[in-house]
Design an enzyme around this catalytic site. Structure first.
Site, PDB file in Angstrom:
ATOM      1  N   PRO A  42       0.808  -1.202   0.326  1.00  0.00           N
ATOM      2  CA  PRO A  42       0.019   0.116   0.063  1.00  0.00           C
ATOM      3  C   PRO A  42       0.833   1.519   0.032  1.00  0.00           C
ATOM      4  O   PRO A  42       0.743   2.262  -0.642  1.00  0.00           O
ATOM      5  CB  PRO A  42      -0.684  -0.493   1.545  1.00  0.00           C
ATOM      6  CG  PRO A  42      -0.531  -1.611   1.424  1.00  0.00           C
ATOM      7  CD  PRO A  42       0.205  -2.508   1.113  1.00  0.00           C
ATOM      8  N   GLY A  43       2.131   1.156   0.413  1.00  0.00           N
ATOM      9  CA  GLY A  43       2.958   2.520   0.849  1.00  0.00           C
ATOM     10  C   GLY A  43       4.127   2.310  -0.309  1.00  0.00           C
ATOM     11  O   GLY A  43       5.095   3.313  -0.314  1.00  0.00           O
ATOM     12  N   PHE A  57      -2.295  -5.238  -4.799  1.00  0.00           N
ATOM     13  CA  PHE A  57      -2.501  -4.918  -6.476  1.00  0.00           C
ATOM     14  C   PHE A  57      -1.876  -6.182  -6.852  1.00  0.00           C
ATOM     15  O   PHE A  57      -1.408  -6.458  -8.274  1.00  0.00           O
ATOM     16  CB  PHE A  57      -1.993  -4.079  -7.189  1.00  0.00           C
ATOM     17  CG  PHE A  57      -2.168  -2.706  -6.540  1.00  0.00           C
ATOM     18  CD1 PHE A  57      -3.352  -2.455  -6.100  1.00  0.00           C
ATOM     19  CD2 PHE A  57      -1.261  -0.771  -7.219  1.00  0.00           C
ATOM     20  CE1 PHE A  57      -3.604  -1.360  -5.742  1.00  0.00           C
ATOM     21  CE2 PHE A  57      -1.177  -0.629  -6.082  1.00  0.00           C
ATOM     22  CZ  PHE A  57      -3.704   0.124  -5.895  1.00  0.00           C
ATOM     23  N   ALA A  88      18.181  -1.798  -0.348  1.00  0.00           N
ATOM     24  CA  ALA A  88      18.152  -3.234  -1.366  1.00  0.00           C
ATOM     25  C   ALA A  88      19.199  -4.184  -0.648  1.00  0.00           C
ATOM     26  O   ALA A  88      18.595  -5.428  -1.425  1.00  0.00           O
ATOM     27  CB  ALA A  88      18.757  -2.043  -3.107  1.00  0.00           C
ATOM     28  N   PRO A  98      13.206  -6.861 -16.616  1.00  0.00           N
ATOM     29  CA  PRO A  98      13.535  -6.415 -18.468  1.00  0.00           C
ATOM     30  C   PRO A  98      12.587  -8.045 -19.170  1.00  0.00           C
ATOM     31  O   PRO A  98      11.796  -7.426 -20.334  1.00  0.00           O
ATOM     32  CB  PRO A  98      14.824  -6.389 -19.351  1.00  0.00           C
ATOM     33  CG  PRO A  98      15.526  -6.110 -18.090  1.00  0.00           C
ATOM     34  CD  PRO A  98      15.395  -6.341 -16.665  1.00  0.00           C
ATOM     35  N   GLU A 111       9.890  -8.463 -17.650  1.00  0.00           N
ATOM     36  CA  GLU A 111       8.046  -8.900 -17.700  1.00  0.00           C
ATOM     37  C   GLU A 111       7.857  -7.391 -18.297  1.00  0.00           C
ATOM     38  O   GLU A 111       7.212  -7.562 -18.739  1.00  0.00           O
ATOM     39  CB  GLU A 111       8.395  -8.340 -15.828  1.00  0.00           C
ATOM     40  CG  GLU A 111       7.262  -7.870 -15.491  1.00  0.00           C
ATOM     41  CD  GLU A 111       7.249  -7.578 -13.960  1.00  0.00           C
ATOM     42  OE1 GLU A 111       7.722  -8.111 -13.116  1.00  0.00           O
ATOM     43  OE2 GLU A 111       5.824  -7.132 -13.915  1.00  0.00           O
ATOM     44  N   GLY A 132     -18.731   4.450 -32.701  1.00  0.00           N
ATOM     45  CA  GLY A 132     -19.398   5.395 -32.814  1.00  0.00           C
ATOM     46  C   GLY A 132     -20.050   5.035 -31.010  1.00  0.00           C
ATOM     47  O   GLY A 132     -19.101   4.351 -30.815  1.00  0.00           O
ATOM     48  N   ASN A 156       5.550   3.878 -16.586  1.00  0.00           N
ATOM     49  CA  ASN A 156       5.598   4.142 -17.945  1.00  0.00           C
ATOM     50  C   ASN A 156       6.638   5.609 -17.976  1.00  0.00           C
ATOM     51  O   ASN A 156       8.019   6.106 -18.150  1.00  0.00           O
ATOM     52  CB  ASN A 156       4.937   4.678 -19.144  1.00  0.00           C
ATOM     53  CG  ASN A 156       3.930   4.089 -20.118  1.00  0.00           C
ATOM     54  OD1 ASN A 156       4.317   2.195 -19.164  1.00  0.00           O
ATOM     55  ND2 ASN A 156       3.620   3.234 -20.789  1.00  0.00           N
TER      56      ASN A 156
END
Ligand SMILES: Cc1cc2nc3c(=O)[nH]c(=O)nc-3n(C[C@H](O)[C@H](O)[C@H](O)COP(=O)(O)OP(=O)(O)OC[C@H]3O[C@@H](n4cnc5c(N)ncnc54)[C@H](O)[C@@H]3O)c2cc1C
Length: 390
Positions: free
Chosen positions: A139-140, A167, A189, A253, A255, A352, A379
């Site tokens: 969430p964060g 997600f 990391a 990459p 993915e 339409g 992106n």
């Protein structure tokens, strides 16, 4: 059956599309048409595909196509995965989360797993007995993956996982989840490790809501909660703690490339459907394709789609040679998904009012397209990565 892409764009088959790859794409398209398309409206309404569809895909040889045969796979390459991914796009069954299972989750196990882990999990993923997910986002923390808070603390011969993810694709079905965790929260990391949670084997794991999305309705996308979930230390991927971030950087990459394969196949389908539609639909006594605006719009889109197709084919070729850079993969993801959204929008316009009706495939293509610019790294993040190469 949707019109084949070559009939829309006329781009010659790339060298990597050897006969067995082309045959797999054809077989996968036919299987999806017969076994998934007839149920797809129901899958959209129930917001997930049936569990049996996964087992069917396994029996049809569509799971773990690029995993070695000794681990239950089909012994193919990324070209075979691309064929399956594009078959999903061209048949409009893009919400079936096979691409992530095959070409994202399984490769982590193949590339970083021990012999024992590969033998234990890959054959079950190939049969559909196990469905894979990868849980990075919280969430964060989404784009800023270093900010994740989920921890995995060592306790004897177990890790104890605490935290929550959101997600997560295949989140309701998945029973093998790679959880990006901090084994040492003080190390940034370098304190990140990938933990495999076999959800059928543990206590303290809970699935949250199947999230109500704008599009891609037939895919289950969920919150996941880990509350003192104990897994054996043998479930960590890699030889020592702290390798997770580097492992993610190695796999991302592919993915991004697979999202580009998804995008280009869906662009081709949108164009094929729309060209058929404007030839049939009449206004002011003539077919809509006879208006110069329609011709110019479709000429523009076909030109851009052709460039994108050539570029994606090039990227797949580079990837098969082990030469696809993170920069080029990011370009492919960003360019094709921006184009996908543009094509979907213009194709709705050319339909339409019918283009806005859910019973018309182009309406769903419009809804499904939007997320492609968001997941797999937004992106904007792709542009950051490309900018580093300037
Ligand atoms: C349908 C769906 C499926 C998903 N599947 C998965 C999954 O299986 N596993 C998983 O782990 N995650 C998954 N995700 C999560 C997805 O990867 C994230 O949503 C995505 O990475 C963005 O993170 P965020 O939502 O936290 O947005 P944020 O990071 O909060 O970004 C918000 C906005 O800020 C911009 N932004 C952020 N940082 C910068 C920067 N440095 N410079 C410029 N702009 C910036 C972003 O581009 C975006 O426009 C999925 C998401 C969706 C919607």
């Amino acid at each position: 059956m949707a019109t084949l892409p070559s009939e829309v764009l006329g781009v010659p088959r790339p060298d990597w599309m050897e006969d067995d790859v082309a045959m797999l794409e054809d077989m996968a398209s036919r299987w999806l048409e017969a076994e998934v398309v007839p149920h797809y409206d129901r899958y959209e309404k129930q917001e997930m595909v049936d569990r049996s569809a996964w087992e069917g895909a396994g029996a049809a040889g569509l799971l773990c196509a690029s995993m070695p045969e000794e681990y239950g796979g089909s012994g193919g390459t990324y070209a075979h995965e691309a064929a399956i991914i594009e078959a999903l796009g061209r048949t409009g069954t893009d919400g079936f989360g096979i691409a992530l299972h095959n070409a994202i989750v399984a490769p982590y196990i193949l590339h970083f797993g021990s012999e024992e882990q590969k033998q234990k999990w890959l054959p079950k993923m190939a049969s559909g007995e196990m469905i894979g997910a990868i849980a990075m986002t919280e969430p964060g923390a989404g784009s800023d993956l270093q900010g994740i808070k989920t921890t995995a603390k060592k306790d004897g011969n177990h890790y104890v996982i605490n935290g929550s993810k959101t997600f997560i694709t295949n989140g309701q079905h998945a029973n093998l989840i790679i959880v990006v965790s901090k084994t040492d929260p003080t190390k940034g990391a370098k304190g990140t490790s990938l933990m495999v949670v076999e959800t059928d084997e543990v206590e303290g794991f809970r699935r949250g809501r199947n999230l109500d999305k704008v599009g891609l309705k037939s895919n289950d996308t969920s919150e996941l909660f880990f509350d003192d979930v104990r897994i054996p230390t043998a479930n960590m991927l890699g030889t020592e703690e702290g390798q997770g971030f580097a492992q993610l950087m190695t796999e991302l990459p592919q993915e991004r490339l697979l999202i580009a394969n998804q995008a280009i196949s869906m662009i081709e389908r949108a164009l094929a459907i729309t060209i058929d539609y404007v030839k049939e639909r009449k206004a002011f006594g003539k077919a809509v394709i006879e208006f110069q605006n329609t011709q110019f719009k479709l000429a523009e889109l076909k030109s851009e789609a052709t460039m994108a197709r050539v570029f994606v084919n090039h990227c797949v070729g580079e990837h098969l040679k082990g030469q696809l850079s993170s920069t080029t993969a990011s370009m492919a993801k960003y360019l094709t998904t921006d184009l996908q959204c543009k094509v979907a929008d213009e194709c709705v316009q050319l339909h339409g009012g019918y283009g806005y009706m859910n019973e018309y495939p182009v309406a769903r293509m419009f809804r499904d397209a939007r997320v492609q610019r968001i997941y797999g790294g937004t992106n904007e993040i792709m542009k950051l990565l490309i900018a580093r190469s300037l």
